[in-house]
Design a protein around this motif. Sequence first.
Motif, PDB file in Angstrom:
ATOM      1  N   ASP A 506      40.469  42.739  31.974  1.00 57.88           N
ATOM      2  CA  ASP A 506      41.655  42.708  32.837  1.00 57.88           C
ATOM      3  C   ASP A 506      41.258  43.010  34.273  1.00 57.88           C
ATOM      4  N   VAL A 507      40.556  42.083  34.862  1.00 63.58           N
ATOM      5  CA  VAL A 507      40.117  42.226  36.254  1.00 63.58           C
ATOM      6  C   VAL A 507      40.357  40.915  36.986  1.00 63.58           C
ATOM      7  N   THR A 508      40.539  41.022  38.268  1.00 64.36           N
ATOM      8  CA  THR A 508      40.635  39.849  39.127  1.00 64.36           C
ATOM      9  C   THR A 508      39.653  40.037  40.275  1.00 64.36           C
ATOM     10  N   THR A 509      39.240  38.944  40.871  1.00 69.33           N
ATOM     11  CA  THR A 509      38.122  38.984  41.811  1.00 69.33           C
ATOM     12  C   THR A 509      38.501  38.346  43.143  1.00 69.33           C
ATOM     13  N   VAL A 510      38.013  38.962  44.219  1.00 66.25           N
ATOM     14  CA  VAL A 510      38.105  38.368  45.545  1.00 66.25           C
ATOM     15  C   VAL A 510      36.694  38.074  46.020  1.00 66.25           C
ATOM     16  N   SER A 535      50.936  44.216  40.135  1.00 64.70           N
ATOM     17  CA  SER A 535      50.108  43.906  38.970  1.00 64.70           C
ATOM     18  C   SER A 535      48.756  44.610  38.998  1.00 64.70           C
ATOM     19  N   PHE A 536      48.399  45.227  40.126  1.00 62.49           N
ATOM     20  CA  PHE A 536      47.118  45.925  40.248  1.00 62.49           C
ATOM     21  C   PHE A 536      47.238  47.354  39.726  1.00 62.49           C
ATOM     22  N   VAL A 537      46.173  47.849  39.114  1.00 65.67           N
ATOM     23  CA  VAL A 537      46.111  49.248  38.682  1.00 65.67           C
ATOM     24  C   VAL A 537      45.868  50.123  39.909  1.00 65.67           C
ATOM     25  N   ASP A 626      49.268  37.981  43.383  1.00 59.04           N
ATOM     26  CA  ASP A 626      48.909  39.261  43.993  1.00 59.04           C
ATOM     27  C   ASP A 626      47.464  39.265  44.489  1.00 59.04           C
ATOM     28  N   THR A 627      46.566  38.596  43.771  1.00 52.46           N
ATOM     29  CA  THR A 627      45.174  38.518  44.218  1.00 52.46           C
ATOM     30  C   THR A 627      45.081  37.747  45.526  1.00 52.46           C
ATOM     31  N   ARG A 628      45.838  36.686  45.632  1.00 54.84           N
ATOM     32  CA  ARG A 628      45.843  35.930  46.885  1.00 54.84           C
ATOM     33  C   ARG A 628      46.445  36.745  48.026  1.00 54.84           C
ATOM     34  N   THR A 629      47.433  37.571  47.699  1.00 56.36           N
ATOM     35  CA  THR A 629      48.031  38.439  48.721  1.00 56.36           C
ATOM     36  C   THR A 629      47.001  39.416  49.265  1.00 56.36           C
ATOM     37  N   VAL A 645      42.739  34.084  37.368  1.00 58.88           N
ATOM     38  CA  VAL A 645      43.058  33.005  38.309  1.00 58.88           C
ATOM     39  C   VAL A 645      42.646  31.655  37.719  1.00 58.88           C
ATOM     40  N   ILE A 646      41.523  31.641  37.010  1.00 63.90           N
ATOM     41  CA  ILE A 646      41.061  30.400  36.366  1.00 63.90           C
ATOM     42  C   ILE A 646      42.081  29.945  35.313  1.00 63.90           C
TER      43      ILE A 646
END
Length: 839
Positions: A506-510, A535-537, A626-629, A645-646
Amino acid sequence: MDLQIDYQHYIDVVDGWIVDQPKTVLLVFLLLSAGFSAGLGQSGTSSGTSQFTEDVAAYQAFEEVNDNFERVTFEEDTGTTQLIQSGSNVLSKPELLRMLEAQQRLQANPELSVVQTTSVARAVARAIDPSATTIEEEIDAVEQATPTEIDRAVQVAVEQNPSVRSSLSEDFNARSASASATIGIVTHSLTTEVSDSAGTGGDSPLTGIQRHAEFIVGSVGGDIRVFGSGILSEEFSSVIGDSLALVVPAAVVLILFFLVFAYRDPIDLLIGVISLAMAVLWTFGFMGLAGIAFSQMLIAVPPLLLAVGIDFGIHAINRYREERTEGFGIHESMRTATDQLLVAFTIVTGTTVIGFAANASSELGPIRDFGIVAAVGIVFTFFIFGIFLPAAKVYLDSLRERVGFPEFGSEPLGAEDSVLGKILPVGIHIARLAPKAFLVLLVVSTAWMGYYGSGVDSRFTQDSFLPPEDNPEYLELFPQQLQPRDYTVTETTNFLEDNFQTGEEDVTTVYVEGSLTDGGTLESIWRAGNSPPDSFVVDDGHARETSIVTVIQSYAERDPEFAALVARNDRDANGIPDDNLKQIYDALLASQARDQALNYITDDYTSARVEYAVESDASQADVTEDTRTVADRYRVEATATGNVVILKAVSDVIAQSAFISLVLALAGSAVFLVLIYALLEGRPSLGVVNLVPIVVTVAAIATTMRYLDIPFNVMTGTILSIGIGLGIDYSAHLVHRFAEEYDEGTDVFAALTDTVRGTGGALTGSMLTTVTGIGVLVIAITPILGQFGLLTGVSILYSYVASLVVLPPALVVWARLVHGEDAESTDAASGPDGAGGAV
């Protein structure tokens, strides 16, 4: 301009093969079957979600990110295993010791190639005894500690290391030092490449390791389950075989039952079954010869071939029987039947191939393969049921006459004096009363269904490919050999989602690009995580992140000299250096933290990645947005990427593919039908009439999907174009038969009655057989196949009903528009059964 062509010569040539040389035809088809059988078993299998992500731009970008940052200095690759421990309190002394003992036994086994273990138990043990460096010393420390010392050590471990808190369940209570679940990680060295990400399908070197680990961990007692991509990979692969083992026998039983009803003759049944088997054999043989791997999507191909094959077979036999009941001989009856049906089969095959092949426009490889294989399979079905089956029927009926073998149930379906024959003309009754008013109402209702159905959601998740947590009770009715194994992955993933705020995946990447040596760059990266989206911890008002910043902070805690260097260049004393960043990076890459640092920054200091933990129950859309934000907050160029995101990108591609394939299927079918009716009948407008029930069917399918909350996914995303491909099958048979029966000297209702009773009976047998044969996919282990089976069965039912109810009024209106037919005179002249009167 008259486009009509004389096609009868070509039909006569094929008729000659079928009727005059049946033995030669049978021999040619048997030789072709032997050739295609050489391809059986040559194609591999693919499963899981990774097969769908490989062609997506977001995935390819993420792979480039991984190539840049995951620079392992040792020779072997690594993979991880999760140890998920649960109990009344996993932070109690006995439970801490169980986790430590489990990790010790795993590490001591050379076959598991363990290079590292981490757990809350180890962190607590080191808080009790900071000098403990091995698991054995940590076990001694916990064994000698009092409950009060353990509680205090838990609090210290959580305060010193945020990752300890993330490894504990959401019900963790710091005051009582208690939690109901925790996750330990075991890292293995692997000698072969492995993708350690959720959704991997196929063979994995971790499978054997993790199955062995289950046996070892089970020896320590308590409740510790082993989980990882190896187990996930194995169950993804097994679910295909288990689904086939369930679906195929059930489909065979149901199809045979309805074929017995449709054919009512053992010889005809034998010919039909052999032809169906041949169609499947040719298609799977083609896959092997073409090197197309068998995937979960392709499980749906055999039922689709059976749907069209059964339809063709019943129509061929039924039309032949109509002529035989009129007293004509074998050869003459088959010649008449094939004269009509080869044209009808050509129309149906053309439109069905267009509907299926429209999926080849998808950006997703498995959907493209599905479209290609299904289209090729339908072409094979056309040749087998259009040429082989009639030739076999002629040969065996001639043989039957010579040996005196009796006939069984030779009456055609839908005969006038049958119950079915009285039900089928329902659309004709509507056409008599108010065909124009009915069509106006139909247009309005179809427009509403289309509007409502346009709100169908699009989702792509791993859960769609996983079996249910508990096997349905009805599976117990199947023989033991057909019952699926007990799957564990869904139960485990549900447990993780229910009990942990975030998991390992459960991670997202920039992805950050630009000069990372400019002053203030690291401050900018860190500030992007302040006041994170929902949505972020969150940890103390900041997103829980792992980046080059956290690597610098972590190493500074362990190395006083490096800490001093950071402090000298930290203007605001917050632990993040502001100046001389190149010097900081150089010192970090020259230290023991080099490998860890290179996971988050490139050695030329021009790219970096930042990973943020996200809530386990957050939706793909929310995480992506939220990642794009957060990425927009970066001072340097930053791109949102990562597994979530994928998956959202794949979901968007699915929705786009569904729309594009629908447009292509509708447009292609419309052009084909207009041209084919212009060429064959000189009536291009019949092609437009042919489309009317299909448009109604597609709108009804979309409405059903939204009402039942069935989203577009990798399989249901093809359902609209498939609905067109299969649906045109029903309407094309009726329209073509009507074109054969109707001319300016024939009453439209008489032509419709002959059409509906003659062809409608065969359509009924075909509908019952294929709805049950394809609908049996509902019992497949994976939800995605069950949804596909349900929708495909429903689409066939809708097509059948629309063809019988919608087409007659549409054809009556067409006849009046084209030939100026007077309604009153026709209705008055027509008898109760629609006979009599002139146009």
